[in-house]
Design a protein around this motif. Structure first.
Motif, PDB file in Angstrom:
ATOM      1  N   HIS A   1       0.927  -1.368  -0.027  1.00 52.33           N
ATOM      2  CA  HIS A   1      -0.048   0.009   0.214  1.00 52.33           C
ATOM      3  C   HIS A   1       1.114   1.288  -0.089  1.00 52.33           C
ATOM      4  O   HIS A   1       1.807   1.490   0.781  1.00 52.33           O
ATOM      5  CB  HIS A   1      -0.862  -0.068   1.298  1.00 52.33           C
ATOM      6  N   THR A   2       0.681   2.166  -0.884  1.00 49.40           N
ATOM      7  CA  THR A   2       1.377   3.268  -0.868  1.00 49.40           C
ATOM      8  C   THR A   2       0.899   4.514  -0.011  1.00 49.40           C
ATOM      9  O   THR A   2      -0.421   4.888  -0.130  1.00 49.40           O
ATOM     10  CB  THR A   2       1.480   3.971  -2.375  1.00 49.40           C
ATOM     11  N   VAL A   3       1.513   4.686   0.972  1.00 49.94           N
ATOM     12  CA  VAL A   3       0.957   5.595   2.248  1.00 49.94           C
ATOM     13  C   VAL A   3       1.165   7.178   1.624  1.00 49.94           C
ATOM     14  O   VAL A   3       2.464   7.647   1.445  1.00 49.94           O
ATOM     15  CB  VAL A   3       1.652   5.675   3.397  1.00 49.94           C
ATOM     16  N   SER A   4       0.085   8.026   1.557  1.00 52.62           N
ATOM     17  CA  SER A   4       0.596   9.299   0.868  1.00 52.62           C
ATOM     18  C   SER A   4       1.091  10.265   1.783  1.00 52.62           C
ATOM     19  O   SER A   4       1.935  11.202   1.319  1.00 52.62           O
ATOM     20  CB  SER A   4      -1.024   9.752   0.612  1.00 52.62           C
ATOM     21  N   GLN A   5       1.070   9.983   3.095  1.00 51.44           N
ATOM     22  CA  GLN A   5       1.945  10.915   4.186  1.00 51.44           C
ATOM     23  C   GLN A   5       2.484  10.085   5.112  1.00 51.44           C
ATOM     24  O   GLN A   5       1.899   9.310   5.952  1.00 51.44           O
ATOM     25  CB  GLN A   5       0.788  11.798   4.819  1.00 51.44           C
ATOM     26  N   VAL A   6       3.978  10.208   5.049  1.00 54.14           N
ATOM     27  CA  VAL A   6       4.778   9.686   6.060  1.00 54.14           C
ATOM     28  C   VAL A   6       5.494  10.821   6.610  1.00 54.14           C
ATOM     29  O   VAL A   6       6.106  11.592   6.089  1.00 54.14           O
ATOM     30  CB  VAL A   6       6.024   8.896   5.474  1.00 54.14           C
ATOM     31  N   VAL A   7       5.031  10.973   7.948  1.00 53.92           N
ATOM     32  CA  VAL A   7       5.265  12.302   8.816  1.00 53.92           C
ATOM     33  C   VAL A   7       6.216  11.871  10.071  1.00 53.92           C
ATOM     34  O   VAL A   7       6.121  11.116  10.694  1.00 53.92           O
ATOM     35  CB  VAL A   7       4.219  12.885   9.439  1.00 53.92           C
ATOM     36  N   GLY A   8       7.666  12.529   9.826  1.00 54.27           N
ATOM     37  CA  GLY A   8       8.556  12.535  10.913  1.00 54.27           C
ATOM     38  C   GLY A   8       8.354  13.695  11.740  1.00 54.27           C
ATOM     39  O   GLY A   8       8.417  14.921  11.350  1.00 54.27           O
ATOM     40  N   THR A   9       8.174  13.489  12.916  1.00 54.97           N
ATOM     41  CA  THR A   9       8.038  14.526  13.824  1.00 54.97           C
ATOM     42  C   THR A   9       8.329  14.071  15.177  1.00 54.97           C
ATOM     43  O   THR A   9       8.993  13.104  15.695  1.00 54.97           O
ATOM     44  CB  THR A   9       6.659  14.902  13.790  1.00 54.97           C
ATOM     45  N   TYR A  10       7.885  15.120  16.349  1.00 55.64           N
ATOM     46  CA  TYR A  10       7.877  14.657  17.900  1.00 55.64           C
ATOM     47  C   TYR A  10       6.734  14.343  18.348  1.00 55.64           C
ATOM     48  O   TYR A  10       5.730  14.694  17.771  1.00 55.64           O
ATOM     49  CB  TYR A  10       8.651  16.046  18.395  1.00 55.64           C
ATOM     50  N   PRO A  11       6.535  13.819  19.726  1.00 54.39           N
ATOM     51  CA  PRO A  11       5.494  13.585  20.149  1.00 54.39           C
ATOM     52  C   PRO A  11       4.396  14.677  20.423  1.00 54.39           C
ATOM     53  O   PRO A  11       3.067  14.364  20.318  1.00 54.39           O
ATOM     54  CB  PRO A  11       5.885  12.999  21.645  1.00 54.39           C
ATOM     55  N   ALA A  12       4.884  15.928  20.580  1.00 54.51           N
ATOM     56  CA  ALA A  12       4.101  16.919  20.360  1.00 54.51           C
ATOM     57  C   ALA A  12       3.119  17.435  19.372  1.00 54.51           C
ATOM     58  O   ALA A  12       2.101  18.027  19.372  1.00 54.51           O
ATOM     59  CB  ALA A  12       4.770  18.405  20.924  1.00 54.51           C
ATOM     60  N   TYR A  13       3.400  16.691  18.288  1.00 49.56           N
ATOM     61  CA  TYR A  13       2.568  16.679  17.095  1.00 49.56           C
ATOM     62  C   TYR A  13       1.285  16.245  17.275  1.00 49.56           C
ATOM     63  O   TYR A  13       0.286  16.819  16.727  1.00 49.56           O
ATOM     64  CB  TYR A  13       3.377  15.855  16.020  1.00 49.56           C
TER      65      TYR A  13
ATOM     66  N   PRO B   1       9.062   8.897  14.683  1.00 50.88           N
ATOM     67  CA  PRO B   1      10.026   9.761  15.099  1.00 50.88           C
ATOM     68  C   PRO B   1      10.904  10.625  13.773  1.00 50.88           C
ATOM     69  O   PRO B   1      11.303   9.854  12.957  1.00 50.88           O
ATOM     70  CB  PRO B   1      11.103   8.754  15.966  1.00 50.88           C
ATOM     71  N   LEU B   2      11.168  11.853  14.035  1.00 52.86           N
ATOM     72  CA  LEU B   2      11.758  12.629  13.163  1.00 52.86           C
ATOM     73  C   LEU B   2      13.020  11.888  12.725  1.00 52.86           C
ATOM     74  O   LEU B   2      13.316  11.963  11.645  1.00 52.86           O
ATOM     75  CB  LEU B   2      11.807  14.003  13.547  1.00 52.86           C
TER      76      LEU B   2
END
Length: 403
Positions: free
Chosen positions: A118-130, A208-209
């Motif tokens: 499955h192609t995931v449109s959004q892979v977000v790297g960030t912090y827990p505050a997100y 995680p970012l």
């Protein structure tokens, strides 16, 4: 001749050419239905984006690269946003009205699990505050932690769409999936937010970012920084503090020549409302052309009808029918065409608005239903006026000679 007699003759005239009358009504029907459906699509799109923005929270701010709205973009050097910028914004001494900061980098990757791709449109790297700043709640499992960020652990929280498409009906928490060639352990599944048109907010992987940077994007610039103000009332103060901190870090002196922009939910809603208003007006204008074409069709058909019934008109005038009776009969016919076509168009528009169109759930504007129907009737009167007046102006002797 009383009104009932006029209507009876009008119905008789339309019934004499059923196919022609039906096709003329079809033109009006399509025009009215198009106005109702397209305006409903525009309104639905506006409502969808508004709901999506409001879900983010009233005290969320988004910092992104590029010139501010309405401002100059003539900064000498455009500096990208970095993790150090995010750390500076999280300093209570510099930004006391900021509650939390979540730097973001975004990409798209293919997820694999047990033969399913499955192609995931959004892979977000960030912090827990997100999660708190974006109002993203976990339905199963848990969020990843600050320790996961510091340790660059390969853990992820996934959206409900991603969970269904990759794992099917199985519980994904604790299971592994391969994302772009890198194995990740799913620690949580986000609650469903619902579709917002062209992009599914539930088709997402949040990790995680440092993990995302190391595996996919590299340790360069950020896509954006999500900032949460301490409260909705503190949003304006937080926005000013963010601008001040980033101007200092980027060496900017002129507030009209920024290389970043800070958007609040209020500004996003205002921009969205203006954009969708223009979009809806454009859709309405396109649909109105269909109504105009339908009106021209009425004129064409009524002119043909007058020509075919010239002898009948001459006989009626010869036996004493006044000009007003002839005028009223043909106006009644043209109005009935638009009245019946408009009524069927309203029904078709209401039915069509119950279906999802291009990923958007239409939201009917009551005024558009009344307005489209009223305009359709007015078009029947207006475009039927010339043929009716032509019929009423015929001289009896010339009409009787017509073959």
């Amino acid at each position: 001749m009383n009104p009932f007699e006029t209507l009876r003759f009008a119905f008789g005239g339309l019934a004499a050419n059923k196919v022609r009358s039906a096709l003329t009504m079809l033109g009006v029907l399509i025009g009215v239905a198009a106005v109702i459906v397209l305006l409903a699509v525009g309104n639905g799109s506006s409502q969808s984006v508004k709901d999506s923005i409001e879900k983010l929270g009233t005290n969320a701010l988004t910092v992104s690269s590029g010139g501010g709205f309405g401002g100059s973009r003539s900064a000498t050097v455009t500096k990208p946003l970095t993790v150090d910028d995010a750390r500076a914004l999280a300093d209570p001494a510099s930004a006391p009205h900021v509650e939390s900061v979540a730097p973001e980098t975004t990409t798209s990757q293919t997820a694999l699990h047990d033969g399913t791709s499955h192609t995931v449109s959004q892979v977000v790297g960030t912090y827990p505050a997100y999660f708190k700043a974006s109002n993203s709640k976990v339905a199963k499992g848990d969020y990843f932690s600050s320790d996961d960020v510091l340790g660059s652990r390969k853990v992820a929280v996934i959206g409900s769409t991603t969970a269904t498409d990759v794992f099917g009906t199985a519980d994904p928490v604790g299971k592994k999936m391969t994302l772009g060639g890198t194995p990740f352990t799913v620690v949580g599944v986000l609650a469903t937010k619902g579709g917002t048109g062209f992009q599914d907010p539930d088709d997402v992987v949040v990790a995680p970012l440092p993990t995302v940077q190391n595996a996919f994007t590299g340790f360069g610039s950020l896509g954006q920084i999500l900032v949460e103000a301490k409260s909705a009332d503190a949003t304006t103060a937080a926005q000013s503090e963010i601008t001040s901190v980033l101007m200092g870090r980027h060496g900017l002196k002129d507030p009209t020549a920024l290389d970043f922009r800070v958007s609040s939910q209020a500004s996003l809603l205002t921009t969205q409302a203006d954009t969708n208003k223009t979009f809806t007006v454009l859709l309405g204008a396109v649909a109105a052309i269909s109504l105009l074409v339908g009106g021209i069709g009425i004129t064409n058909i009524m002119l043909v009808t007058v020509t075919e019934r010239t002898r009948e008109i001459g006989i009626r005038k010869a036996i004493g029918a006044p000009r007003g009776v002839i005028l009223g009969q043909f106006l009644a016919e043209s109005t009935l065409l638009s009245l019946i076509g408009g009524g069927l168009g309203v029904a078709a528009g209401l039915v069509g608005s119950h279906f999802t169109i291009a990923g958007i759930k239409p939201v009917i504007i009551p005024e558009s239903v009344v307005g489209a129907f009223a305009i359709a009737v007015a078009i029947g009167l207006f475009f039927g006026g010339y043929p009716a007046n032509r019929a009423a102006s015929l001289r009896p002797i010339e009409a009787l000679r017509h073959e």
